[in-house]
Design a protein around this motif. Sequence first.
Motif, short mmCIF file in Angstrom:
data_model
loop_
_atom_site.label_atom_id
_atom_site.label_comp_id
_atom_site.label_asym_id
_atom_site.label_seq_id
_atom_site.Cartn_x
_atom_site.Cartn_y
_atom_site.Cartn_z
N SER A 1 0.84 -1.21 0.00
CA SER A 1 0.00 0.00 0.00
C SER A 1 0.87 1.25 0.00
O SER A 1 0.58 2.23 -0.71
N GLN A 2 1.94 1.24 0.75
CA GLN A 2 2.83 2.40 0.81
C GLN A 2 3.52 2.60 -0.54
O GLN A 2 3.66 3.73 -1.00
N ALA A 3 3.93 1.50 -1.16
CA ALA A 3 4.58 1.61 -2.47
C ALA A 3 3.61 2.12 -3.52
O ALA A 3 4.00 2.83 -4.46
N ALA A 4 2.33 1.81 -3.35
CA ALA A 4 1.30 2.27 -4.29
C ALA A 4 0.87 3.70 -3.97
O ALA A 4 0.10 4.29 -4.73
N GLY A 5 1.35 4.25 -2.86
CA GLY A 5 1.02 5.61 -2.50
C GLY A 5 -0.22 5.74 -1.65
O GLY A 5 -0.67 6.84 -1.36
N ASP A 6 -0.79 4.64 -1.22
CA ASP A 6 -2.00 4.67 -0.39
C ASP A 6 -1.57 4.62 1.08
O ASP A 6 -1.51 3.56 1.71
N LEU A 7 -1.23 5.78 1.63
CA LEU A 7 -0.72 5.84 3.00
C LEU A 7 -1.79 5.49 4.04
O LEU A 7 -1.47 4.92 5.09
N ALA A 8 -3.04 5.79 3.77
CA ALA A 8 -4.12 5.46 4.70
C ALA A 8 -4.25 3.95 4.85
O ALA A 8 -4.40 3.42 5.97
N ALA A 9 -4.20 3.20 3.75
CA ALA A 9 -4.29 1.73 3.79
C ALA A 9 -3.06 1.17 4.49
O ALA A 9 -3.17 0.20 5.27
#
Length: 166
Positions: A78-86
């Motif tokens: 999720s962090q690599a995809a830019g979804d910091l909330a997830a």
Amino acid sequence: MRFLARIFGSKPATAKHDAGASTRDQLTLGDAQRKQLSAVQKMRRGVADVSVSRQRLDLQAADLQKAMAALVNQAETSQAAGDLAAAQTAMNRHLIMGEQLGDLMSQRDALAEQETMLIGALTQLQARVSGFNVTVETLKAAHTAAGADHAIAKALEEFDEDGRQR
């Protein structure tokens, strides 16, 4: 020989009463052995139950650790995809599971300690039962020997009476 005769009495042991039981309220040797065997079996069941419970907690801990590893992977993805909330949600769940794992491991350690204690108690109980069984066999052998001595003495007495009559 008189001492043994007093201990065992002159009556032969019946099916209900072993030698050594002078009243109906007393346990016979066989009853005592059965009670001790029952206690050993109950202890073994108790040890087995605690062991199974500990093993279940081990399996639950392993499953929880796998789930925690999956959450770490999910957070990284999720962090690599830019979804910091997830990623944050996954890490929060990871922290909660970490606390659950700590509680689970504390319970597991307590069960392991209890299992060790029960195994020690079972070993002592088995040693005591073995010692009792040796004592029972010794008493039975002494009773048999006393009976044989009595029979020999009676036979010699009858032989002496027969010799005097002739």
